[in-house]
Design a protein around this motif. Structure first.
Motif, PDB file in Angstrom:
ATOM      1  N   SER A  98     -41.133  69.161   2.301  1.00  0.00           N
ATOM      2  CA  SER A  98     -40.667  68.554   1.047  1.00  0.00           C
ATOM      3  C   SER A  98     -40.434  67.055   1.228  1.00  0.00           C
ATOM      4  O   SER A  98     -40.631  66.275   0.290  1.00  0.00           O
ATOM      5  N   TRP A  99     -40.021  66.635   2.432  1.00  0.00           N
ATOM      6  CA  TRP A  99     -39.883  65.206   2.689  1.00  0.00           C
ATOM      7  C   TRP A  99     -41.249  64.530   2.554  1.00  0.00           C
ATOM      8  O   TRP A  99     -41.372  63.448   1.967  1.00  0.00           O
ATOM      9  N   THR A 100     -42.266  65.190   3.121  1.00  0.00           N
ATOM     10  CA  THR A 100     -43.602  64.602   3.121  1.00  0.00           C
ATOM     11  C   THR A 100     -44.163  64.542   1.707  1.00  0.00           C
ATOM     12  O   THR A 100     -44.829  63.569   1.334  1.00  0.00           O
ATOM     13  N   VAL A 101     -43.922  65.582   0.917  1.00  0.00           N
ATOM     14  CA  VAL A 101     -44.382  65.582  -0.481  1.00  0.00           C
ATOM     15  C   VAL A 101     -43.825  64.362  -1.198  1.00  0.00           C
ATOM     16  O   VAL A 101     -44.550  63.631  -1.885  1.00  0.00           O
ATOM     17  N   CYS A 102     -42.534  64.143  -1.046  1.00  0.00           N
ATOM     18  CA  CYS A 102     -41.883  63.020  -1.714  1.00  0.00           C
ATOM     19  C   CYS A 102     -42.356  61.685  -1.153  1.00  0.00           C
ATOM     20  O   CYS A 102     -42.695  60.764  -1.898  1.00  0.00           O
ATOM     21  N   TYR A 103     -42.394  61.589   0.175  1.00  0.00           N
ATOM     22  CA  TYR A 103     -42.755  60.321   0.812  1.00  0.00           C
ATOM     23  C   TYR A 103     -44.187  59.907   0.487  1.00  0.00           C
ATOM     24  O   TYR A 103     -44.448  58.747   0.164  1.00  0.00           O
ATOM     25  N   VAL A 104     -45.113  60.857   0.588  1.00  0.00           N
ATOM     26  CA  VAL A 104     -46.522  60.541   0.347  1.00  0.00           C
ATOM     27  C   VAL A 104     -46.719  60.025  -1.076  1.00  0.00           C
ATOM     28  O   VAL A 104     -47.428  59.040  -1.299  1.00  0.00           O
ATOM     29  N   ALA A 105     -46.083  60.691  -2.040  1.00  0.00           N
ATOM     30  CA  ALA A 105     -46.232  60.256  -3.428  1.00  0.00           C
ATOM     31  C   ALA A 105     -45.631  58.867  -3.638  1.00  0.00           C
ATOM     32  O   ALA A 105     -46.224  58.004  -4.291  1.00  0.00           O
ATOM     33  N   ALA A 106     -44.459  58.636  -3.074  1.00  0.00           N
ATOM     34  CA  ALA A 106     -43.767  57.374  -3.298  1.00  0.00           C
ATOM     35  C   ALA A 106     -44.381  56.222  -2.509  1.00  0.00           C
ATOM     36  O   ALA A 106     -44.599  55.137  -3.052  1.00  0.00           O
ATOM     37  N   GLU A 107     -44.683  56.454  -1.242  1.00  0.00           N
ATOM     38  CA  GLU A 107     -45.185  55.369  -0.393  1.00  0.00           C
ATOM     39  C   GLU A 107     -46.506  54.824  -0.903  1.00  0.00           C
ATOM     40  O   GLU A 107     -46.707  53.607  -0.945  1.00  0.00           O
ATOM     41  N   PHE A 108     -47.380  55.714  -1.290  1.00  0.00           N
ATOM     42  CA  PHE A 108     -48.688  55.249  -1.740  1.00  0.00           C
ATOM     43  C   PHE A 108     -48.572  54.458  -3.037  1.00  0.00           C
ATOM     44  O   PHE A 108     -49.224  53.434  -3.217  1.00  0.00           O
ATOM     45  N   ALA A 109     -47.695  54.921  -3.937  1.00  0.00           N
ATOM     46  CA  ALA A 109     -47.534  54.231  -5.216  1.00  0.00           C
ATOM     47  C   ALA A 109     -46.795  52.910  -5.063  1.00  0.00           C
ATOM     48  O   ALA A 109     -46.981  51.993  -5.857  1.00  0.00           O
ATOM     49  N   CYS A 110     -45.958  52.806  -4.043  1.00  0.00           N
ATOM     50  CA  CYS A 110     -45.142  51.602  -3.845  1.00  0.00           C
ATOM     51  C   CYS A 110     -45.756  50.618  -2.856  1.00  0.00           C
ATOM     52  O   CYS A 110     -45.130  49.613  -2.520  1.00  0.00           O
ATOM     53  N   SER A 111     -46.928  50.905  -2.368  1.00  0.00           N
ATOM     54  CA  SER A 111     -47.460  50.139  -1.245  1.00  0.00           C
ATOM     55  C   SER A 111     -47.841  48.715  -1.595  1.00  0.00           C
ATOM     56  O   SER A 111     -48.080  47.915  -0.703  1.00  0.00           O
ATOM     57  N   ASN A 138     -45.663  58.719   9.285  1.00  0.00           N
ATOM     58  CA  ASN A 138     -44.519  57.841   9.027  1.00  0.00           C
ATOM     59  C   ASN A 138     -43.284  58.597   8.555  1.00  0.00           C
ATOM     60  O   ASN A 138     -42.200  58.015   8.465  1.00  0.00           O
ATOM     61  N   VAL A 139     -43.435  59.877   8.249  1.00  0.00           N
ATOM     62  CA  VAL A 139     -42.324  60.633   7.667  1.00  0.00           C
ATOM     63  C   VAL A 139     -41.251  60.916   8.710  1.00  0.00           C
ATOM     64  O   VAL A 139     -41.547  61.342   9.829  1.00  0.00           O
ATOM     65  N   THR A 140     -40.003  60.658   8.344  1.00  0.00           N
ATOM     66  CA  THR A 140     -38.861  60.978   9.187  1.00  0.00           C
ATOM     67  C   THR A 140     -37.821  61.695   8.329  1.00  0.00           C
ATOM     68  O   THR A 140     -37.982  61.833   7.118  1.00  0.00           O
ATOM     69  N   SER A 141     -36.758  62.132   8.956  1.00  0.00           N
ATOM     70  CA  SER A 141     -35.643  62.721   8.214  1.00  0.00           C
ATOM     71  C   SER A 141     -35.172  61.729   7.148  1.00  0.00           C
ATOM     72  O   SER A 141     -35.094  60.523   7.407  1.00  0.00           O
ATOM     73  N   PRO A 142     -34.848  62.213   5.948  1.00  0.00           N
ATOM     74  CA  PRO A 142     -34.417  61.306   4.872  1.00  0.00           C
ATOM     75  C   PRO A 142     -33.176  60.492   5.201  1.00  0.00           C
ATOM     76  O   PRO A 142     -32.918  59.468   4.557  1.00  0.00           O
ATOM     77  N   THR A 143     -32.399  60.936   6.194  1.00  0.00           N
ATOM     78  CA  THR A 143     -31.180  60.207   6.550  1.00  0.00           C
ATOM     79  C   THR A 143     -31.250  59.586   7.943  1.00  0.00           C
ATOM     80  O   THR A 143     -30.237  59.138   8.479  1.00  0.00           O
ATOM     81  N   ALA A 144     -32.438  59.556   8.534  1.00  0.00           N
ATOM     82  CA  ALA A 144     -32.590  58.953   9.855  1.00  0.00           C
ATOM     83  C   ALA A 144     -32.316  57.455   9.776  1.00  0.00           C
ATOM     84  O   ALA A 144     -32.447  56.825   8.718  1.00  0.00           O
ATOM     85  N   GLU A 145     -31.956  56.874  10.896  1.00  0.00           N
ATOM     86  CA  GLU A 145     -31.586  55.453  10.920  1.00  0.00           C
ATOM     87  C   GLU A 145     -32.736  54.572  10.459  1.00  0.00           C
ATOM     88  O   GLU A 145     -32.521  53.580   9.752  1.00  0.00           O
ATOM     89  N   GLU A 146     -33.955  54.913  10.832  1.00  0.00           N
ATOM     90  CA  GLU A 146     -35.114  54.099  10.471  1.00  0.00           C
ATOM     91  C   GLU A 146     -35.937  54.734   9.351  1.00  0.00           C
ATOM     92  O   GLU A 146     -37.127  54.486   9.238  1.00  0.00           O
ATOM     93  N   THR A 147     -35.307  55.542   8.524  1.00  0.00           N
ATOM     94  CA  THR A 147     -36.047  56.219   7.463  1.00  0.00           C
ATOM     95  C   THR A 147     -36.645  55.226   6.471  1.00  0.00           C
ATOM     96  O   THR A 147     -36.002  54.223   6.129  1.00  0.00           O
ATOM     97  N   PRO A 148     -37.873  55.463   5.993  1.00  0.00           N
ATOM     98  CA  PRO A 148     -38.486  54.559   5.017  1.00  0.00           C
ATOM     99  C   PRO A 148     -38.058  54.854   3.581  1.00  0.00           C
ATOM    100  O   PRO A 148     -38.394  54.099   2.671  1.00  0.00           O
ATOM    101  N   PHE A 149     -37.285  55.923   3.367  1.00  0.00           N
ATOM    102  CA  PHE A 149     -36.956  56.313   1.998  1.00  0.00           C
ATOM    103  C   PHE A 149     -36.111  55.258   1.277  1.00  0.00           C
ATOM    104  O   PHE A 149     -36.317  54.996   0.093  1.00  0.00           O
ATOM    105  N   ALA A 150     -35.149  54.679   1.982  1.00  0.00           N
ATOM    106  CA  ALA A 150     -34.303  53.663   1.349  1.00  0.00           C
ATOM    107  C   ALA A 150     -35.136  52.462   0.907  1.00  0.00           C
ATOM    108  O   ALA A 150     -34.926  51.894  -0.175  1.00  0.00           O
ATOM    109  N   TYR A 151     -36.099  52.081   1.729  1.00  0.00           N
ATOM    110  CA  TYR A 151     -36.967  50.946   1.389  1.00  0.00           C
ATOM    111  C   TYR A 151     -37.817  51.262   0.170  1.00  0.00           C
ATOM    112  O   TYR A 151     -37.983  50.425  -0.727  1.00  0.00           O
ATOM    113  N   LEU A 152     -38.336  52.483   0.119  1.00  0.00           N
ATOM    114  CA  LEU A 152     -39.167  52.872  -1.026  1.00  0.00           C
ATOM    115  C   LEU A 152     -38.358  52.872  -2.316  1.00  0.00           C
ATOM    116  O   LEU A 152     -38.868  52.509  -3.378  1.00  0.00           O
TER     117      LEU A 152
END
Length: 269
Positions: A98-111, A138-152
Motif C-alpha cells: 500500500s505504501w508503494t501504491v501511494c508512492y508510485v502514484a504521487a512521485e510520478f505525478a509530482c516529479s 525508493n519506497v520506505t516506511s511512511p514514517t522513516a527518517e528519510e521517507t520521501p512522503f513528506a517531500y511529496l
C-alpha cells in the motif's frame, strides 16, 4: 472464516463501453497505479486464502488421521499455525505494498515541481519497466527518517490526503502485535503456540532451585526460551484486523488515488 468485506470492491471499476473517439492513451502514471493495485489485491487474496484454510473441515489431504484424538488435534493445530503464519506474511505484504501504491502514484505525478507530467506519445515498454523498478526502489516506511512522503506532500496538495492516510495507518499498525509477530518470524525465529504446547508432552525434566526460600525454574528445554503466543488469539486478531482496519484503509486509499490519477479505461488487468 467470515470476512466482512468483498475483495472485489478493491478491483478497478468494471469496464464500460469505450468511445474510441474519446478515450485517452494510457500514461505511465496510471499504468503504474493499476499494476501495484493488482499486485496488492493478489496478495490480499492469498492472505485470506490461508486464513480461510484454518477453518478447513477436511484434514485428510494434510495428514492421515488416526484413532488417537489427541494426536489428531495436535497435528490440526500444527497445520493451523502454518496457515496463520502464511496469512500473517501476506497481510503484512499488503500493508507494505500500500505504501508503494501511494508512492508510485504521487512521485510520478509530482516529479516536475508539483506539476503533472505530460507524456508525449506512448512510452516504450523498456522505459516504463525501468521507471517503475526505480520508483519501487525508493519506497520506505511512511514514517522513516528519510521517507520521501513528506517531500511529496509539499509538492502537491492533492496527494496530501492519500499520503496522510498511509502515514496514519502505518503509525498505528507499526506497534501492533500483528506487526511485531511478523517481524519476529521474518527476522528472529519462530514462535511456539500455547495450544500446541499443551498437547506436546515431550519435556524430559522440570527443575527448580530455591533462592531465599522461593523456588525458581531452571531452563531445561529449548521451548523455555522461545517466544510463546496464543494461536487462537492470534488468528482472531488477524481476522479482526482484516475486517475492521485493513480493508477500510485499503479501500479508502485506492478510491482516493483513483479520483486523482483518473486512469484510462483502456488499462486492464
Amino acid at each position: 472464516m467470515e470476512f466482512a468485506n468483498d475483495l472485489r470492491e478493491l478491483q478497478q471499476p468494471a469496464q464500460t463501453h469505450i468511445d474510441l473517439n474519446e478515450f485517452t492513451i494510457p500514461d505511465e502514471n496510471a499504468l503504474f497505479f493499476r499494476a501495484k493495485q493488482k499486485e496488492l489485491l493478489e496478495q490480499y487474496d492469498a492472505a485470506r486464502m490461508f486464513l480461510s484454510e484454518i477453518d478447513n473441515q477436511d484434514w485428510e489431504h494434510w495428514f492421515a488421521e488416526t484413532n488417537n484424538k489427541i494426536a489428531n488435534n495436535y497435528f490440526k493445530l500444527v497445520f493451523q499455525s502454518r496457515f496463520y503464519e502464511a496469512a500473517l506474511f501476506f497481510y503484512n505484504s499488503v500493508v507494505d505494498i500500500s505504501w508503494t501504491v501511494c508512492y508510485v502514484a504521487a512521485e510520478f505525478a509530482c516529479s516536475h515541481n508539483g506539476r503533472r507530467l505530460s507524456v508525449e506519445g506512448i512510452p516504450t515498454l523498456e522505459s516504463a519497466v525501468e521507471k517503475l523498478r526505480a520508483l519501487e526502489g525508493n519506497v520506505t516506511s511512511p514514517t522513516a527518517e528519510e521517507t520521501p512522503f513528506a517531500y511529496l506532500k509539499s509538492l502537491s496538495s492533492e496527494f496530501s490526503n492519500p499520503i496522510n492516510q498511509t502515514i496514519e495507518f502505518w503509525t498505528e499498525f507499526a506497534e501492533t502485535d500483528i506487526r511485531h509477530t511478523y517481524n519476529f518470524c521474518k527476522h528472529k525465529g519462530h514462535p511456539i503456540y500455547n495450544e500446541i504446547e499443551e498437547l506436546n508432552n515431550t519435556r524430559v525434566m522440570d527443575l527448580r532451585f530455591g533462592v531465599y526460600g522461593k523456588e525458581k525454574p531452571v531452563i531445561t528445554d529449548v521451548r523455555d526460551v522461545q517466544m510463546s503466543i496464543s494461536l487462537k488469539e492470534s488468528i482472531d486478531n488477524l481476522l479482526n484486523f482484516d475486517n475492521e482496519k485493513l480493508f477500510p484503509y485499503v479501500k479508502r486509499l485506492i478510491e482516493t488515488l483513483e479520483t486523482i490519477v483518473e486512469p484510462s479505461e483502456m488499462i486492464t488487468y
